[in-house]
Design a protein around this motif. Structure first.
Motif, PDB file in Angstrom:
ATOM      1  N   LEU A 176     -21.032   7.184   1.899  1.00  0.00           N
ATOM      2  CA  LEU A 176     -20.002   6.498   0.800  1.00  0.00           C
ATOM      3  C   LEU A 176     -18.962   7.580   0.516  1.00  0.00           C
ATOM      4  CD1 LEU A 176     -18.872   4.567  -1.017  1.00  0.00           C
ATOM      5  CD2 LEU A 176     -20.565   5.119  -2.681  1.00  0.00           C
ATOM      6  N   ALA A 177     -17.564   7.292   0.681  1.00  0.00           N
ATOM      7  CA  ALA A 177     -16.652   8.368   0.126  1.00  0.00           C
ATOM      8  C   ALA A 177     -15.876   7.581  -0.709  1.00  0.00           C
ATOM      9  CB  ALA A 177     -15.854   8.757   1.493  1.00  0.00           C
ATOM     10  N   THR A 178     -15.289   8.232  -1.780  1.00  0.00           N
ATOM     11  CA  THR A 178     -14.261   7.535  -2.656  1.00  0.00           C
ATOM     12  C   THR A 178     -12.944   8.410  -2.722  1.00  0.00           C
ATOM     13  OG1 THR A 178     -15.257   8.871  -4.686  1.00  0.00           O
ATOM     14  CG2 THR A 178     -16.280   6.449  -4.032  1.00  0.00           C
ATOM     15  N   GLY A 179     -12.105   7.836  -3.023  1.00  0.00           N
ATOM     16  CA  GLY A 179     -10.891   8.509  -3.265  1.00  0.00           C
ATOM     17  C   GLY A 179      -9.541   7.734  -4.105  1.00  0.00           C
ATOM     18  N   GLY A 180      -8.511   8.225  -4.133  1.00  0.00           N
ATOM     19  CA  GLY A 180      -7.451   7.711  -4.859  1.00  0.00           C
ATOM     20  C   GLY A 180      -7.331   8.131  -6.308  1.00  0.00           C
ATOM     21  N   LEU A 181      -6.328   8.183  -6.773  1.00  0.00           N
ATOM     22  CA  LEU A 181      -5.939   8.337  -8.169  1.00  0.00           C
ATOM     23  C   LEU A 181      -6.156   7.400  -9.202  1.00  0.00           C
ATOM     24  CD1 LEU A 181      -3.353  11.208  -7.160  1.00  0.00           C
ATOM     25  CD2 LEU A 181      -5.887  11.571  -7.675  1.00  0.00           C
ATOM     26  N   ARG A 182      -4.896   6.745  -9.104  1.00  0.00           N
ATOM     27  CA  ARG A 182      -4.853   5.594 -10.277  1.00  0.00           C
ATOM     28  C   ARG A 182      -5.606   4.397  -9.644  1.00  0.00           C
ATOM     29  NH1 ARG A 182       1.479   5.020 -12.149  1.00  0.00           N
ATOM     30  NH2 ARG A 182       0.205   3.560 -13.474  1.00  0.00           N
ATOM     31  N   ARG A 183      -5.528   4.134  -8.480  1.00  0.00           N
ATOM     32  CA  ARG A 183      -6.140   3.061  -7.652  1.00  0.00           C
ATOM     33  C   ARG A 183      -7.414   3.752  -7.105  1.00  0.00           C
ATOM     34  NH1 ARG A 183      -2.392  -1.503  -5.230  1.00  0.00           N
ATOM     35  NH2 ARG A 183      -4.546  -2.415  -5.148  1.00  0.00           N
ATOM     36  N   ARG A 184      -8.564   3.701  -7.404  1.00  0.00           N
ATOM     37  CA  ARG A 184      -9.745   3.929  -6.893  1.00  0.00           C
ATOM     38  C   ARG A 184     -10.371   3.247  -5.546  1.00  0.00           C
ATOM     39  NH1 ARG A 184     -10.723   8.925  -7.683  1.00  0.00           N
ATOM     40  NH2 ARG A 184     -13.029   8.837  -7.125  1.00  0.00           N
ATOM     41  N   TYR A 185     -10.559   3.760  -4.708  1.00  0.00           N
ATOM     42  CA  TYR A 185     -11.295   3.142  -3.477  1.00  0.00           C
ATOM     43  C   TYR A 185     -12.381   3.697  -2.894  1.00  0.00           C
ATOM     44  CZ  TYR A 185      -9.548   6.727  -0.400  1.00  0.00           C
ATOM     45  OH  TYR A 185      -9.181   7.740   0.375  1.00  0.00           O
ATOM     46  N   GLU A 186     -13.163   2.784  -2.332  1.00  0.00           N
ATOM     47  CA  GLU A 186     -14.494   3.185  -1.760  1.00  0.00           C
ATOM     48  C   GLU A 186     -14.585   2.854  -0.189  1.00  0.00           C
ATOM     49  OE1 GLU A 186     -17.734   2.514  -5.072  1.00  0.00           O
ATOM     50  OE2 GLU A 186     -17.737   1.405  -3.395  1.00  0.00           O
ATOM     51  N   LEU A 187     -15.012   3.780   0.582  1.00  0.00           N
ATOM     52  CA  LEU A 187     -14.995   3.807   2.048  1.00  0.00           C
ATOM     53  C   LEU A 187     -16.662   3.817   2.465  1.00  0.00           C
ATOM     54  CD1 LEU A 187     -13.923   3.196   4.786  1.00  0.00           C
ATOM     55  CD2 LEU A 187     -13.533   5.829   4.869  1.00  0.00           C
ATOM     56  N   HIS A 188     -17.266   2.784   3.091  1.00  0.00           N
ATOM     57  CA  HIS A 188     -18.619   2.938   3.452  1.00  0.00           C
ATOM     58  C   HIS A 188     -18.683   2.952   4.962  1.00  0.00           C
ATOM     59  CE1 HIS A 188     -20.052   1.234  -0.328  1.00  0.00           C
ATOM     60  NE2 HIS A 188     -19.055   0.814  -0.521  1.00  0.00           N
ATOM     61  N   ARG A 189     -19.037   4.087   5.463  1.00  0.00           N
ATOM     62  CA  ARG A 189     -19.212   4.533   6.908  1.00  0.00           C
ATOM     63  C   ARG A 189     -20.897   4.216   7.421  1.00  0.00           C
ATOM     64  NH1 ARG A 189     -16.825   9.400  10.467  1.00  0.00           N
ATOM     65  NH2 ARG A 189     -14.848   8.088  10.350  1.00  0.00           N
ATOM     66  N   LEU A 190     -20.753   3.539   8.383  1.00  0.00           N
ATOM     67  CA  LEU A 190     -22.315   3.377   8.840  1.00  0.00           C
ATOM     68  C   LEU A 190     -22.112   3.757  10.420  1.00  0.00           C
ATOM     69  CD1 LEU A 190     -22.100   1.093   6.612  1.00  0.00           C
ATOM     70  CD2 LEU A 190     -23.787  -0.135   7.866  1.00  0.00           C
TER      71      LEU A 190
END
Length: 221
Positions: free
Chosen positions: A84-98
């Motif tokens: 799981l990776a997260t990023g963004g400043l005002r708008r956060r997002y998650e990226l799930h890599r399998l």
């Protein structure tokens, strides 16, 4: 020296893989549909010009899609790692890599390729005269599996009058339209900017699709 034509005839021809049993087909077909809903990651791989299911890697921006893929691969006895990776400043997002470990990627790609071909053939091939009751039931389950994957991992297109998904994969879009018909729902297919939009009308048709695509407790095991 034997003529070239004779030499070619003597070469062994590759045998077609044995059909998957219905339960395995439904799970692997849903995984293949999930992967087809997402763009290939930067590390995606192709071998001899044939898609190898992105080198055993899939990326989702929704937790439920990643969780569902892990469930299905577990039932198929294929190990998978989840990052799981997260990023963004005002708008956060998650990226799930399998990703599937390297030593299992060949089996993973072969299973998904076989399941996609078999499942697609079942859904797009039309009704078969005299088809058994079991086959009719499992064709509907394949249709539900494709829609479940699209609703979990595809680009949502929700309006007052319809529920739709945006997809880059033409074959999956066609499968969804045919799958909706098997579920007694009328779906429309419209090309968009770099994608295909498959939608169903709000009301009974939308409820039937959503109910069919729901993950029951038994399916989650």
């Amino acid at each position: 020296m034997a003529p070239e034509s004779t030499t070619l005839l003597d070469r062994p021809r590759p045998s077609s893989p044995a059909p998957l049993d219905w339960s395995t087909l439904a799970d692997a077909f849903e995984v293949a549909s999930l992967v087809r809903c997402t763009p290939p990651p930067a590390t995606g791989a192709r071998r001899m010009g044939i898609e190898t299911y992105r080198g055993g890697i899939a990326e989702f921006n929704r937790e439920h899609a990643a969780h569902r893929m892990r469930q299905l691969l577990g039932r198929l006895d294929l190990p998978v790692e989840h990052e799981l990776a997260t990023g963004g400043l005002r708008r956060r997002y998650e990226l799930h890599r399998l990703w599937v470990p390297r030593e299992h990627r060949s089996a993973y790609a072969m299973l998904l390729d076989s399941a996609w071909r078999q499942g697609r053939r079942e859904l797009l091939g039309g009704s078969v005269p005299g088809a058994s009751r079991a086959r009719q039931i499992w064709r509907s389950r394949l249709a539900s599996a494709a829609w479940r994957a699209a609703l979990l991992a595809g680009g949502r297109h929700v309006r007052r009058h319809c529920l739709g998904v945006r997809l880059a994969d033409r074959d999956l879009a066609a499968v969804l339209v045919r799958g909706a018909a098997l579920l007694e729902v009328a779906a429309t297919l419209r090309p968009g900017a770099g994608c295909f939009l498959v939608s169903v009308a709000n009301g009974p048709h939308r409820m039937r699709i959503v109910d069919s695509a729901a993950v029951s407790p038994a399916m989650a095991c």
